[in-house]
Design a protein around this motif. Structure first.
Motif, mmCIF file in Angstrom:
data_model
loop_
_atom_site.group_PDB
_atom_site.id
_atom_site.type_symbol
_atom_site.label_atom_id
_atom_site.label_comp_id
_atom_site.label_asym_id
_atom_site.label_seq_id
_atom_site.Cartn_x
_atom_site.Cartn_y
_atom_site.Cartn_z
ATOM 1 N N VAL A 150 0.883 -1.165 0.000
ATOM 2 C CA VAL A 150 0.000 0.000 0.000
ATOM 3 C C VAL A 150 0.916 1.208 0.000
ATOM 4 O O VAL A 150 1.887 1.258 0.757
ATOM 5 N N ASP A 151 0.644 2.168 -0.879
ATOM 6 C CA ASP A 151 1.554 3.315 -0.941
ATOM 7 C C ASP A 151 0.825 4.630 -1.097
ATOM 8 O O ASP A 151 -0.371 4.673 -1.358
ATOM 9 N N LEU A 152 1.584 5.689 -0.874
ATOM 10 C CA LEU A 152 1.096 7.066 -0.993
ATOM 11 C C LEU A 152 1.965 7.801 -2.006
ATOM 12 O O LEU A 152 3.191 7.669 -1.994
ATOM 13 N N CYS A 153 1.339 8.598 -2.817
ATOM 14 C CA CYS A 153 2.019 9.399 -3.834
ATOM 15 C C CYS A 153 2.812 10.537 -3.178
ATOM 16 O O CYS A 153 2.285 11.237 -2.306
ATOM 17 N N PRO A 154 4.066 10.756 -3.597
ATOM 18 C CA PRO A 154 4.852 11.854 -3.029
ATOM 19 C C PRO A 154 4.191 13.222 -3.224
ATOM 20 O O PRO A 154 4.291 14.081 -2.353
ATOM 21 N N ASP A 155 3.531 13.423 -4.347
ATOM 22 C CA ASP A 155 2.897 14.711 -4.618
ATOM 23 C C ASP A 155 1.818 15.023 -3.584
ATOM 24 O O ASP A 155 1.788 16.104 -3.005
ATOM 25 N N SER A 156 0.928 14.065 -3.345
ATOM 26 C CA SER A 156 -0.136 14.319 -2.376
ATOM 27 C C SER A 156 0.420 14.421 -0.957
ATOM 28 O O SER A 156 -0.091 15.205 -0.146
ATOM 29 N N CYS A 157 1.469 13.676 -0.658
ATOM 30 C CA CYS A 157 2.091 13.784 0.664
ATOM 31 C C CYS A 157 2.636 15.195 0.884
ATOM 32 O O CYS A 157 2.487 15.748 1.978
#
Length: 107
Positions: free
Chosen positions: A92-99
Motif C-alpha cells: 500500500v503506498d502514498l504518492c509523493p505529490d499528495s504527501c
C-alpha cells in the motif's frame, strides 16, 4: 491557471515536483517526511487509517513499518514476509505529490 485546480496544487506543480528522502512514523499516526528541498513536513494518516485500504496498519507496530519504496513513494508491506516488488498487491503506498501538498511544515 485552470479555475478547477486548487491554488496549492497549481503552485506545487509550477515550482517542480518534490522527492521524498526519508519517512518516519510517529506514535500519533502521523508521518514525518523529509523532501529533497530539505523541508520536514508532517502528514496525518489518521483519516486514511479509517478506510479499508489501510486497515492493516491501524496497530502502531504495523504502522511503523513504513518506508520509501524504489519508486519514491511512501509504502507499507501488508505481509512483511512477501517481497512487494514481486507481489505488487502486497504493498500500500502514498504518492509523493499528495504527501507534499497535504502535509504541514514540521516545527
Amino acid at each position: 491557471m485552470d479555475a478547477n485546480i486548487p491554488r496549492e496544487v497549481f503552485d506545487y506543480f509550477k515550482s517542480g515536483r518534490r522527492k521524498i528522502l526519508s519517512v518516519a512514523a510517529n506514535d500519533n499516526f502521523t508521518l514525518t517526511i523529509v523532501f529533497d528541498n530539505n523541508e520536514r513536513k508532517i502528514y496525518d494518516m489518521r483519516e486514511n487509517l479509517k478506510g479499508d485500504v489501510f486497515r492493516h496498519f491501524r496497530a502502531l507496530p504495523e504502522f511503523k513499518r513504513v518506508y520509501v519504496d524504489n519508486n519514491g513513494c511512501i509504502a507499507w508491506d501488508i505481509d512483511s514476509g512477501i517481497d512487494s516488488n514481486v507481489v505488487w498487491r502486497n504493498k500500500v503506498d502514498l504518492c509523493p505529490d499528495s504527501c507534499y501538498i497535504d502535509s504541514i511544515l514540521a516545527d
